[in-house]
Write a protein that holds these residues in place. Structure first.
Motif, PDB file in Angstrom:
ATOM      1  N   LYS A 442      35.776  41.843  49.023  1.00  0.00           N
ATOM      2  CA  LYS A 442      34.838  40.724  49.025  1.00  0.00           C
ATOM      3  C   LYS A 442      35.312  39.674  48.029  1.00  0.00           C
ATOM      4  O   LYS A 442      35.406  39.933  46.834  1.00  0.00           O
ATOM      5  CB  LYS A 442      33.434  41.199  48.670  1.00  0.00           C
ATOM      6  N   THR A 454      33.188  32.492  51.185  1.00  0.00           N
ATOM      7  CA  THR A 454      33.206  33.934  50.991  1.00  0.00           C
ATOM      8  C   THR A 454      34.065  34.598  52.053  1.00  0.00           C
ATOM      9  O   THR A 454      34.213  34.093  53.169  1.00  0.00           O
ATOM     10  CB  THR A 454      31.790  34.525  51.041  1.00  0.00           C
ATOM     11  N   THR A 456      34.975  38.748  53.517  1.00  0.00           N
ATOM     12  CA  THR A 456      34.672  40.180  53.456  1.00  0.00           C
ATOM     13  C   THR A 456      35.845  41.028  53.924  1.00  0.00           C
ATOM     14  O   THR A 456      35.706  42.236  54.086  1.00  0.00           O
ATOM     15  CB  THR A 456      33.425  40.493  54.309  1.00  0.00           C
TER      16      THR A 456
END
Length: 662
Positions: A442, A454, A456
């Motif tokens: 992450k 962001t 993941t």
């Protein structure tokens, strides 16, 4: 023309207004009453004309009948002329009079039209028709098109300044006095070692390292190596065909070997065995003295003699053990001139513990101790990685293997092998900050005046988040749920829900970098030209630390106890007590970003317009400033392996602090 002095005329005009008798006396003998009106005269210049052939003066007379004190034209009753005489013979020139005062400056004239510039161009003229031995060609002309360049069409004059023919060689001058002796240069050292079969040499070979002996100790230290080359053994060729059998040779001589005990001395410091060999030339099956062709020694290992020490310091001898028995720390300085395989042992019996000091060029390998005890701080030695870019931010997974770095104006870069190789990610943006979860999957990144991004999947794909802000730095808890962000010229912001909501913290400052412990409770932040700030309650309260510096980046270990910060234009600073005290590391560079592994043993830093640097706790600081330290019940056995390096053969840690190095 003025009146000639030679013909001046004197005249009197007597004008009166009469009333009564001729004698001007009344019948009763009293004075007669005068007319109130006055007689007036005026004199004016008379130009050349009928009245005065040479000009002169016109004298008008009359009565001021209206009593205005002026002889008006209507009041003139008579006019007479006094004319200039004829010009006389010119007199001698008089002396020059005193110059009069300068008159006032006249008004500025209108601006004239701009003139055309004249340009001159000089260029080298080769030997030829114009100059037999070469010279200079000079062209000139008006810059008619105003481009400040003398174009070929503008050249109106050309001339040449030619070099003279070479003169005869002059007599040799007297030899000058010898110059001062220059400083001795640094020696270049080379070390050759066997290279096992592997990546560098498939079939093995030798490794040749070289560099400049900058500390003049005649030993090539690791830090002095500037070049490493390999001379690899060639691959084995195919086996050739068997040759024809040779003729039977004459009977050979026997080779004899003899062994005898070797006493303690120059050949064996602790005694051993002397081995001699040679051909039995006289065939008597005895290796006579004249038949010895080779001699070698197998020496006994070093014995260790233990010495108890209660004093503050002691100079260590080769193959000796020291038991520190004082309530104060005992410093044991390594042998100044050890030989390979020499051993030094130190054990802490007293409560003061011990410290091993070093001589110039010496260091102690601490990687094994650091791995076992996690006490030797990183940041002493650094390795250059990747290419020169504008590295501005970098983040690491807890084991230091997964990295993400930001190139301002370029892309994001990720590494899965502790920075050895890097992969470009996302798009070119003005990236300012990156953060990573503990497992490196992450990631959080922020460009200046842009949104947060962001990922993941360790940086393979990215999603835009939040709004545009002047973000400078971001940090994440180990699980990625607790975030902290810094806005330049704004406040610090914390998020308890993976960025869904944010709370403003601390004060408005020029914040540049933030870092977080694994649980998100311990935070550290730096502002340019201010102090380091730490928080132990998830950002609710903050405490200033250290000194105001040009802080640009900061990173934290997982427990928040080990911190590292970079001072742009200054050094790297490390702390092992949550920021209470700091130690300067590395060199002055334009540091911009820094990251740490979870245990604080692996550090990574980036230089603006420079390279990436990595540090893994490996050795003590080379030279007299480096040391290895232990407490009561701590012990270590060191062996000298050459090039100023001692390695631990064994160690035991029984104290709370353990064995640490610097």
């Amino acid at each position: 023309m003025g009146l000639a002095k030679a013909s001046a005329v004197t005249f009197v005009l007597a004008l009166s207004a009469c009333g009564g008798g001729d004698d001007g006396i009344g019948v009763d003998g009293a004075m007669p009453v005068q007319d109130a009106r006055s007689a007036r005269t005026s004199v004016a210049i008379e130009p050349v004309g009928p009245s005065c052939v040479t000009g002169g003066a016109a004298i008008s007379a009359g009565v001021d009948s209206n009593n205005n004190a002026v002889l008006d034209a209507a009041e003139v009753t008579s006019v007479s002329y006094v004319c200039n005489g004829a010009n006389g013979i010119a007199g001698a020139v008089g002396a020059a009079g005193v110059p009069g005062a300068a008159g006032p400056a006249g008004a500025a004239g209108a601006l004239g039209l701009a003139g055309v510039s004249t340009l001159v161009h000089m260029q080298s003229e080769p030997s030829g028709a114009q100059c037999a031995v070469g010279g200079t060609k000079i062209t000139a002309g008006h810059d008619t098109n105003g481009n400040a360049t003398l174009d070929a069409s503008e050249v109106s004059a050309t001339s040449y300044v030619c070099g003279g023919a070479p003169g005869a060689a002059g007599a040799t001058g007297a030899t000058g006095a010898p110059g001062a002796a220059g400083a001795n240069g640094l020696d270049s050292l080379t070390s050759v070692n066997a290279e096992l079969a592997g990546v560098n040499c498939t079939t093995g070979g030798v490794r040749v390292v070289s560099g400049v002996d900058s500390n003049r100790d005649n030993v090539l230290q690791l830090s002095e190596v500037t070049s490493t080359q390999y001379v690899c053994t060639g691959a084995q060729g195919a086996q050739g065909s068997p040759g024809a059998a040779g003729a039977t040779g004459a009977a050979g001589l026997s080779v004899l070997v003899a062994t005898v005990s070797e006493a303690v001395g120059a050949n064996c410091s602790y005694g051993g065995t002397r081995i001699t060999s040679g051909q039995d030339a006289n065939a008597n099956n005895v290796l006579d003295g004249g038949e010895v062709a080779a001699t070698s020694y197998v020496c006994n290992g070093a014995g260790v003699t233990w010495i108890g020490v209660s004093s503050a310091s002691v100079q260590a001898s080769r193959n000796t053990g020291y038991a520190a028995q004082s309530a104060s720390r005992v410093t044991v300085t390594l042998p100044a001139s050890p030989t390979v395989a020499d051993i030094v042992r130190v054990t802490g019996m007293g409560s003061g513990g011990w410290q091993i000091g070093q001589n110039a060029g010496q260091s102690i390998l601490t990687q094994a101790i650091s791995t076992a005890l996690a006490t030797t701080p990183a940041g002493i030695n650094w390795t250059v990685r990747d290419s020169t870019r504008f590295w501005i931010s970098i983040a690491s997974s807890d084991d230091g293997s997964m990295l993400v770095a930001a190139d301002y104006g370029g892309q994001l870069y990720t590494s899965t092998d502790s920075g050895v190789t890097w992969t470009a990610r996302d798009s070119n943006r003005n990236w300012q900050a990156v953060a990573s979860s503990a497992d490196g999957s992450k990631l959080l990144a922020a460009p200046y005046s842009g949104q947060l991004y962001t990922s993941t999947d360790s940086g393979v794909t990215w999603t835009a988040r939040d709004s545009n802000r002047g973000w400078q730095s971001v940090a994440s808890s180990a699980d990625g749920s607790k975030l902290v962000a810094a806005a330049y010229g704004g406040q610090l912001y914390t998020s308890p829900d993976s960025g869904a909501s944010w709370i403003a913290r601390e004060s408005v400052r020029s914040w540049l970098s933030v870092a977080s412990s694994a649980d998100g409770s311990k935070l550290v932040a730096v502002a340019i030209n201010e102090q380091v700030y730490t928080s132990t309650d998830t950002g609710v309260n903050w405490t200033p630390r250290d000194t105001a510096r040009n802080w640009y980046g900061v990173a934290s270990s997982a427990d928040g106890g080990k911190l590292v910060a970079v001072d742009s234009g200054g050094q790297v600073y490390t702390s092992t007590d949550s920021g209470i005290t700091w130690t300067a590391r590395e060199s002055g560079r334009s540091w911009r970003s820094v990251a740490s592994s979870a245990d604080g043993s692996k550090l990574f830093a980036g230089v603006a317009g420079g390279r990436l640097y990595t540090s893994v706790g490996g050795t003590t600081t080379p030279g007299t400033t480096g040391w290895l330290r232990g407490g009561q019940y701590d012990a270590v056995e060191l062996q000298f392996v050459g090039n100023g390096l001692f390695i631990p053969l064994s160690f035991t840690s029984g104290s709370v602090a353990g064995i640490v190095g610097n």
